[in-house]
Design a protein around this motif. Structure first.
Motif, mmCIF file in Angstrom:
data_model
loop_
_atom_site.group_PDB
_atom_site.id
_atom_site.type_symbol
_atom_site.label_atom_id
_atom_site.label_comp_id
_atom_site.label_asym_id
_atom_site.label_seq_id
_atom_site.Cartn_x
_atom_site.Cartn_y
_atom_site.Cartn_z
ATOM 1 N N GLY A 13 -8.304 -3.742 18.767
ATOM 2 C CA GLY A 13 -7.721 -4.429 17.628
ATOM 3 C C GLY A 13 -6.367 -3.938 17.161
ATOM 4 N N ASP A 14 -6.098 -2.655 17.290
ATOM 5 C CA ASP A 14 -4.837 -2.092 16.823
ATOM 6 C C ASP A 14 -3.792 -2.196 17.942
ATOM 7 O OD1 ASP A 14 -2.719 -0.471 15.981
ATOM 8 O OD2 ASP A 14 -4.032 0.957 14.978
ATOM 9 N N SER A 149 -14.400 -1.076 22.252
ATOM 10 C CA SER A 149 -14.967 -1.034 20.907
ATOM 11 C C SER A 149 -15.909 0.154 20.746
ATOM 12 C CB SER A 149 -15.707 -2.341 20.609
ATOM 13 O OG SER A 149 -16.775 -2.540 21.517
ATOM 14 N N ARG A 156 -13.710 6.124 14.883
ATOM 15 C CA ARG A 156 -13.603 5.779 13.469
ATOM 16 C C ARG A 156 -14.654 6.524 12.632
ATOM 17 N NH1 ARG A 156 -8.623 4.299 13.576
ATOM 18 N NH2 ARG A 156 -8.118 2.157 13.021
ATOM 19 N N GLY A 210 -19.691 -0.806 12.884
ATOM 20 C CA GLY A 210 -18.288 -1.121 12.624
ATOM 21 C C GLY A 210 -17.971 -2.549 13.012
ATOM 22 N N TYR A 212 -14.575 -5.531 13.194
ATOM 23 C CA TYR A 212 -13.112 -5.715 13.222
ATOM 24 C C TYR A 212 -12.399 -4.374 13.437
ATOM 25 C CZ TYR A 212 -14.698 -9.841 10.568
ATOM 26 O OH TYR A 212 -15.368 -10.959 10.123
ATOM 27 N N LEU A 213 -12.917 -3.567 14.332
ATOM 28 C CA LEU A 213 -12.378 -2.219 14.538
ATOM 29 C C LEU A 213 -10.895 -2.259 14.894
ATOM 30 C CD1 LEU A 213 -15.433 -0.908 16.544
ATOM 31 C CD2 LEU A 213 -14.720 -0.051 14.304
ATOM 32 N N GLY A 214 -10.133 -1.394 14.251
ATOM 33 C CA GLY A 214 -8.712 -1.296 14.546
ATOM 34 C C GLY A 214 -7.849 -2.357 13.900
ATOM 35 N N THR A 215 -8.413 -3.152 13.000
ATOM 36 C CA THR A 215 -7.645 -4.196 12.328
ATOM 37 C C THR A 215 -7.623 -3.927 10.821
ATOM 38 O OG1 THR A 215 -9.457 -5.730 11.807
ATOM 39 C CG2 THR A 215 -8.572 -5.800 14.051
ATOM 40 N N GLU A 218 -11.078 -4.021 9.070
ATOM 41 C CA GLU A 218 -12.107 -3.092 9.550
ATOM 42 C C GLU A 218 -13.126 -2.740 8.455
ATOM 43 O OE1 GLU A 218 -11.334 0.358 12.392
ATOM 44 O OE2 GLU A 218 -11.475 1.373 10.451
ATOM 45 N N LEU A 220 -16.667 -0.206 8.015
ATOM 46 C CA LEU A 220 -17.486 0.859 8.586
ATOM 47 C C LEU A 220 -18.632 1.179 7.636
ATOM 48 C CD1 LEU A 220 -14.661 3.314 9.734
ATOM 49 C CD2 LEU A 220 -15.940 1.733 11.199
ATOM 50 N N ASP A 248 -18.800 -7.128 15.881
ATOM 51 C CA ASP A 248 -19.263 -5.826 15.428
ATOM 52 C C ASP A 248 -19.986 -5.101 16.548
ATOM 53 O OD1 ASP A 248 -21.345 -7.643 15.353
ATOM 54 O OD2 ASP A 248 -22.252 -6.830 13.544
#
Length: 255
Positions: A13-14, A149, A156, A210, A212-215, A218, A220, A248
């Protein structure tokens, strides 16, 4: 002459999770193939555009492909439905590559996460390359790994994926409906559209979840499964209502 087809892992995502190798290859692409899925997932297409904008200064020719419908969500035979869907993709992608990728050129797909983990792109691209092997214009396949992910999830939460001397299992949610596998204390669950974690006996189990990791979106949540599973259900429902979709991943860990 030959053509090159690159499958470029762009992380979870990032845009900063794109490796130096991937960024270098993005700058040298002649054509980018973009697969559009459901309309509600256009955010993922925009995320790919953001990656291109971050790592490339010159315009890039783009070919959009409309993904075939995913029939297994309602099909009686899951394996047959997936095989038919992949066959449709194979025909569609092959036609697009033949029409838009010339000899000596490099075409690419930007693959969410890592191409080698729970993604059919490598399988289909491998078949295309094999079919073209004896043609006048063969395809050379190149795969660039990305941050999955799973790696993003553990980073994360600040935890290791495995514990000393223990194995880890990565599984789709449908295979843990009856509980965690015997003899495995750390299970990463992916592709859970039905919140299967709510059906698992929570006794002695922690969850690291988690989305939408890295956005910027996100989310958690972590803790004993019995205590936080309702929080996850609520957070997930709110996220779907807000964005129309959710990706997720979670780790279930026996204490």
């Amino acid at each position: 002459m030959s053509r090159e087809l690159a499958l470029i892992g762009i992380g979870a995502g990032d845009p900063d999770w794109v490796t130096v190798e991937a960024a270098r290859l993005i700058t040298s692409l002649d054509v980018l193939f973009v697969v559009r899925k459901e309309e509600s997932l256009d955010d993922l297409v925009e995320a790919r555009r953001a990656v291109i904008a971050r790592h490339r200064q010159t315009p890039l020719r783009t070919v959009e492909l409309r993904d075939p419908p995913r029939p297994w969500r309602s099909a009686s035979d899951y394996d047959v439905a997936v095989a038919e869907w992949r066959a449709e993709r194979l025909v569609q992608w092959g036609a697009a590559i033949d029409a838009h990728l010339d000899d000596g050129q490099c075409g690419g797909f930007l693959v969410w996460g890592d191409p080698g983990l729970y993604d059919s792109t490598v399988t289909i691209a491998r078949e295309l390359a094999d079919e073209a092997a004896d043609s006048e214009s063969p395809i050379r396949l190149r795969v660039i790994p990305g941050i999955s992910s799973v790696s993003a999830l553990t980073a994360r939460h600040g935890i290791p994926l495995n514990r000393q001397g223990r194995s880890v299992e990565i599984t789709p949610a449908r295979l843990v409906r009856d509980g965690l596998p015997d003899g495995v204390d750390d299970v990463v669950v992916m592709l859970d559209a039905h919140q299967t974690f709510t059906e698992i006996d929570p006794a002695g189990v922690d969850i690291y979840w988690g989305a939408y990791l890295g956005t910027d979106d996100e989310i958690l949540i972590r803790g004993p499964l019995a205590q936080v599973r309702d929080d996850i259900v609520r957070a997930r429902a709110e996220a779907v209502a807000r964005k129309g979709w959710v990706f997720d991943t979670y780790l279930l860990r026996r204490r």
